[in-house]
Design a protein around this motif. Structure first.
Motif, mmCIF file in Angstrom:
data_model
loop_
_atom_site.group_PDB
_atom_site.id
_atom_site.type_symbol
_atom_site.label_atom_id
_atom_site.label_comp_id
_atom_site.label_asym_id
_atom_site.label_seq_id
_atom_site.Cartn_x
_atom_site.Cartn_y
_atom_site.Cartn_z
ATOM 1 N N LYS A 120 43.508 36.171 49.867
ATOM 2 C CA LYS A 120 42.065 36.015 49.972
ATOM 3 C C LYS A 120 41.688 35.409 51.337
ATOM 4 O O LYS A 120 40.799 35.915 52.034
ATOM 5 C CB LYS A 120 41.564 35.116 48.837
ATOM 6 C CG LYS A 120 40.080 34.834 48.900
ATOM 7 C CD LYS A 120 39.684 33.836 47.822
ATOM 8 C CE LYS A 120 38.233 33.421 48.004
ATOM 9 N NZ LYS A 120 37.837 32.394 47.043
ATOM 10 N N GLU A 148 38.065 38.265 47.320
ATOM 11 C CA GLU A 148 38.137 37.585 46.033
ATOM 12 C C GLU A 148 38.997 38.363 45.040
ATOM 13 O O GLU A 148 39.738 37.790 44.237
ATOM 14 C CB GLU A 148 36.715 37.410 45.479
ATOM 15 C CG GLU A 148 36.643 36.519 44.274
ATOM 16 C CD GLU A 148 35.230 36.454 43.716
ATOM 17 O OE1 GLU A 148 34.732 35.326 43.555
ATOM 18 O OE2 GLU A 148 34.617 37.519 43.455
ATOM 19 N N GLU A 206 42.725 37.544 45.270
ATOM 20 C CA GLU A 206 43.149 36.323 44.588
ATOM 21 C C GLU A 206 43.090 36.486 43.072
ATOM 22 O O GLU A 206 44.021 36.135 42.363
ATOM 23 C CB GLU A 206 42.262 35.138 45.010
ATOM 24 C CG GLU A 206 42.688 33.855 44.312
ATOM 25 C CD GLU A 206 41.905 32.623 44.752
ATOM 26 O OE1 GLU A 206 40.752 32.789 45.192
ATOM 27 O OE2 GLU A 206 42.449 31.528 44.657
ATOM 28 N N GLN A 207 41.980 37.081 42.606
ATOM 29 C CA GLN A 207 41.761 37.095 41.153
ATOM 30 C C GLN A 207 42.544 38.166 40.410
ATOM 31 O O GLN A 207 42.625 38.114 39.191
ATOM 32 C CB GLN A 207 40.266 37.269 40.862
ATOM 33 C CG GLN A 207 39.451 36.032 41.216
ATOM 34 C CD GLN A 207 38.058 36.100 40.621
ATOM 35 O OE1 GLN A 207 37.724 37.041 39.906
ATOM 36 N NE2 GLN A 207 37.244 35.097 40.908
ATOM 37 N N ASN A 211 35.542 38.659 39.121
ATOM 38 C CA ASN A 211 35.290 39.749 40.053
ATOM 39 C C ASN A 211 35.629 41.086 39.366
ATOM 40 O O ASN A 211 36.725 41.264 38.826
ATOM 41 C CB ASN A 211 36.191 39.501 41.276
ATOM 42 C CG ASN A 211 36.105 40.594 42.312
ATOM 43 O OD1 ASN A 211 36.447 41.735 42.032
ATOM 44 N ND2 ASN A 211 35.667 40.241 43.508
#
Lengths: 285, 708
Positions: B417, B431, B434-435, B449
């Protein structure tokens, strides 16, 4: 205290503890553990106390002489004692004092670090010794070598000589270390690091390395059959270094990598087994 | 009453430095083992307490009685009829029993039992002196502690986490003597060994703690923990506040015997590095605490905890700062290199990263994930731009081959990210990198997200379908690839995203089926891949059950709802949830148990009829309904059926239960007045069909037979 004095002081200290002062083994290897004085001699029941400097090669760690902390060639100071003395931690602490690190004045910590060498089929439990947060020494009670469970147990103490010297001499770069009162570590090794990094990362002949690996692997197998495990072990050391060179060159896929490690481990194991047989037979005579 | 004499007992197992994670569980074990033996030997005590430092495991037993309790034991011998012969003489059986127990045969008495008369005698065991038993108990404690890894170090080949070097074993002032691993128990120990390794004599248990403190050892872990927190606060009070990390405190607590906090600094230029990187450098590499300045901003201060008294702080500080500086210099080097290299260049490198030997590389996995997200995007009607989605997938794992992740693997996703943002990618894409790893644990935060939702689902289902196709489904408690966690994450994400949760489960199953089509050929056509799809679907159902169990539903409630969902083609994950809620509410009603019983009865009748090969018809023949109560029941149910179908469609399950309650008295009436198993076969068959008609109404809604 300059670099060579540190080594000399350690040698003197451990000689007093009853260790023979061995010399570096004349083959390329990744660590002092590969020296037959550790790998082979930790097998079997005979007591064995030894200390020596080991020039060690880790081709992947080369940084063309540009990183102040990382080298593809460096020095380990290695101690092996079999059986491990009961007060070995205290003995070690005393050894620090002789090289200017009074353990009463520093924060000396034994931080869990289980050691394993997949290529040697060896593992042990112990610590990384931290001096004021710096990893100064690897401290390991060997449990297995070449896949063979050990009895008696050896203790292996490996000092990172450059790190300790940098700490003692308060240097931020390994190349600034005073080797003696005139020359620095950089004077002696900087150009080596540059050229070897070029070689290790860019110029090795992958085909040749692979061919040599295969040849030495076969050689190890053949020599074990001939019941001369000591020369066979040299072939194991060669294979291990050839693998390290191939790895540094990025010449191996992940799957191949696993295969190579397995091959080295397999011959290391057969050599260890054969060696143990020989010394046991000798003991019977 | 004679006043009982009690004393305190102390066991200290002095070792070389134990791995910090081993310590807590072992303290619990010491208590259990000791308690077990004290109880079985009848030795009374008031309290067992355990303590530890990195170099000692300590057990203190308060109020330990001087001797174990006297005990009376009845020992049953041979049956009376074989114990004496016809002349009334003792037989061999009786004599041998008497001899074995060291009593005269005349002392044996008759004992009447349910199985007949026996000889028996009463054995009196006098209590034993504690000092004679304690060695045994201490040895049992030392020998039976279990550690994740053990080692040998001396000739008896005793196994322990690290070498044992001394043992204190005291009962009052008396040394309890024993020997283990070449160490004889004694009344001495050593203090902080890196400072002073001379022997410290402990005269009696009560002064152990104070004596140790004088030798720079705080034995009590709670006291030490509080001390660490106190000195940290003290050290930072002028510069800001520490970022308190409980797990780090816990670790540091078992790395020191006596803590001293040292306030250190690093070069401000490193504050340009991401905080996540700074924090992990300090925590992981050096076990140091990060510090916020007075405005709550990450500062260039940090706290190191030294082992030992506060002397020579300057020397130690210099060392800490030097090491951190080297670490940060390394991290900065990685960071700048990674940024220079960019993420897109890493895509190709993923061809060299093996996901699994038989399954292939991460690169190949991402190629499949691309196809899967496209499919999911369409099926779930998420309306995300496909090019955007493709790009997000391509970048999702590029940080894996960055230098930072090589050094600090736990920053995966986080670095992705950060790098993406720095390199000018949109926040949404950054995002999602990362998610897409979320949830990180079975109960971890879910991705918010939308792109990450799809990639996380695709990544998970790809892993599961591939792993199941090479026969790596999980058995028992072992789960080396974490497939349970992966599957639970998959289901949880779907349950929490209504667009997915509202879809019929049969659609989800068919999507999963399609995912199998994307797998490489060698995975599709091998012997292990047989039934992989069915096994995976079953696995998911199990995970659905465990998720709802964690949410507080009972096993039977879940079974009742899940069983019906598995046969109901239009059931959705949302409806499982709403039915569970409705069922839980309904179970609180007074007459719920009665309803369940009635429906179980209906089930039983139908099952029995099926076994007897009674042909059960879908339709009830109205002309064969002759009794009033069966007519009323049929017409009421017929009417209710439409209403219920309508409620089910609208997820109004509470109303369904209302309807069931309405019908219940009519069913009771039916059972009371009508004989189902009529002599007249056509009537009997029709009545069973009527019951089946009622049952069908709830199929796919709730399986009453699963309720207890």
């Amino acid at each position: 205290m300059n670099f060579q004095e540190i080594i000399m002081k350690l040698q003197k200290f451990w000689a007093k503890q009853g260790c023979i002062i061995w010399q570096p083994y004349d083959l390329e290897k990744g660590a002092g553990t590969f020296n037959p004085a550790t790998f082979l001699r930790s097998l079997g029941s005979k007591p064995w106390n030894v200390a020596y400097v080991e020039p060690s090669r880790r081709p992947s760690d080369g940084r063309y002489g540009q990183n102040p902390n990382r080298l593809q060639h460096y020095y380990q100071f290695q101690v092996v004692m079999k059986p491990a003395p009961k007060n070995i931690q205290q003995i070690y602490l005393k050894s620090l004092k002789t090289i200017g690190l009074n353990h009463k004045k520093h924060d000396v910590r034994f931080i869990e670090d289980d050691w394993e060498s997949p290529t040697l089929g060896a593992w042990g439990l112990g610590w990384e010794v931290w001096i004021d947060g710096m990893e100064a020494t690897q401290f390991t009670y060997f449990q297995q070598v070449g896949g063979i469970s050990l009895n008696p147990i050896s203790i292996e103490i490996t000092y990172g000589v450059e790190r300790i010297a940098m700490y003692v001499q308060k240097k931020n770069s390994v190349y600034d270390l005073e080797w003696n009162d005139e020359l620095t570590y950089g004077n002696i090794h900087l150009e080596d690091e540059r050229q070897w990094s070029i070689y290790n990362f860019e110029k090795t002949s992958v085909n040749m390395l692979k061919r040599h690996f295969n040849e030495f692997e076969q050689e190890a197998i053949r020599l074990v059959k001939e019941k001369i495990p000591i020369p066979a072990y040299d072939a194991v050391i060669k294979c291990s270094h050839l693998f390290n060179l191939l790895d540094a060159r990025g010449a191996l896929s992940a799957a191949e990598r696993v295969g190579y490690i397995l091959k080295v481990r397999t011959i290391a194991k057969t050599v260890a087994e054969e060696y143990l047989k020989t010394i046991e037979n000798e003991a019977k005579k | 009453m004679i006043k009982e004499n009690k004393k305190t007992a102390l066991l200290e197992i002095g070792t070389e430095e134990l791995p910090y994670l081993y310590i807590k569980p072992v303290l619990e074990q010491m208590q259990q083992i000791a308690r077990k033996h004290f109880n079985s030997l009848g030795l009374r005590y008031s309290k067992i307490k355990t303590y530890a430092t990195p170099r000692r495991l300590v057990m203190l037993i308060d109020g330990l009685a001087e001797k174990s309790e006297d005990r009376v034991e009845e020992i049953l011998g041979p049956a009376l009829k074989v114990a004496k012969d016809s002349n009334g003489n003792y037989t061999r059986a009786a004599l041998e029993f008497a001899l074995k127990n060291d009593v005269l045969p005349e002392k044996l008495v008759k004992k009447v039992t349910e199985r007949g008369d026996y000889f028996s005698f009463t054995k009196r065991n006098n209590g034993e002196k504690t000092e004679n038993i304690l060695a045994f108990i201490f040895l049992e404690v030392i020998k039976n502690l279990s550690f994740p890894k053990t080692m040998m170090w001396e000739e008896s080949s005793f196994k322990f986490a690290r070498p044992i070097r001394n043992i204190i074993a005291l009962y009052g002032k008396k040394i309890i003597k024993f020997k283990v691993a070449g160490v004889s128990s004694s009344n001495w120990t050593i203090g902080l060994h890196v400072y002073d390794a001379s022997k410290v004599k402990i005269d009696f248990p009560e002064n152990y703690f104070l004596k140790m403190k004088n030798k720079s050892v705080i034995v009590d872990q709670n006291e030490r923990c509080n001390e660490i927190k106190r000195i940290i606060e003290l050290a930072v009070k002028d510069v800001g506040s520490v970022i308190l990390d409980e797990s780090l405190i816990d670790e540091v607590n078992y790395l020191v015997e006596y803590p001293t906090a040292i306030l250190c600094t690093f070069d401000k230029k490193y504050l340009n590095l991401p905080q996540e990187v700074l924090a992990i450098c300090m925590k992981k590499s050096q076990k140091c605490f990060a510090v916020n300045d007075k405005n709550g901003k990450f500062s260039n201060y940090f706290i190191g905890i030294k082992n030992g008294i506060s002397s020579c702080q300057e020397i130690v500080r210099e060392g800490y700062e030097k090491v951190i500086a080297a670490r940060l210099a390394d991290a900065e080097f990685f960071y700048l290199n990674d940024l220079k290299n960019g993420l897109k260049n890493n895509i190709e490198k993923l061809k060299c990263i093996i996901f699994h030997d038989e399954i292939g590389t991460i690169y190949e996995k991402l190629e499949r994930i691309k196809q899967i997200v496209k499919l999911l995007n369409k099926e779930f009607n998420m309306q995300i731009d496909d090019t955007l989605l493709k790009k997000a997938v391509e970048l999702s794992k590029t940080d894996l081959v960055s230098e930072m992740i090589f050094e600090y693997p736990e920053l995966r996703g986080v670095m992705g990210k950060i790098y993406a943002l720095k390199l000018g990618e949109s926040f949404c894409i950054a995002e999602s990198i990362e998610q897409h790893y979320y949830p990180l644990s079975a109960s971890g935060t879910l991705p918010s997200n939308k792109i990450a939702v799809l990639i996380s689902l695709a990544d998970r289902i790809d892993t599961l379908s591939a792993m199941f196709s090479i026969g790596l489904e999980t058995y028992g408690s072992a789960d080396p690839y974490g497939l349970r966690r992966i599957a639970i994450g998959f289901i949880r994400i779907m349950i929490e995203n209504l667009a997915i949760a509202n879809l019929p489960i049969k659609n989800l199953s068919s999507i999963i089926g399609k995912v199998f089509e994307f797998l490489p050929e060698n995975l599709k056509n091998n012997s292990k891949s047989k039934n992989a799809y069915e096994k995976l679907i079953n696995f998911f159902w199990q995970k659905i059950e465990s998720i709802f169990e964690l949410q507080g539903y009972s096993y039977y409630e879940i079974k009742a709802v899940v069983n019906s969902s598995r046969i109901n083609k239009s059931s959705s994950l949302s409806s499982i949830k709403s039915r569970l809620i409705a069922l839980k509410n309904a179970r609180k009603r007074d007459n719920f148990l009665a309803i369940a019983t009635v429906f179980k009865r209906i089930n039983n009748i139908i099952n029995r009829a099926k076994k007897q090969n009674v042909s059960i018809l879908e339709k009830v023949d109205r002309t064969l309904l002759i009794e009033n109560s069966e007519k009323t029941l049929f017409f009421t149910v017929k009417e209710a059926k439409d209403a219920i179908a309508n409620y089910v469609l609208k997820d109004e399950y509470d109303k369904v239960f209302d309807k069931i309650l309405d019908i219940k008295p009519l069913i009771d009436d039916f059972f009371e007045k009508v004989i189902v198993m009529s002599e007249e076969k056509s009537l009997k068959f029709n009545r069973i069909s009527l019951l089946n008609y009622i049952k069908n109404m709830f199929d796919g809604f709730i399986d009453f037979s699963a309720l207890q």
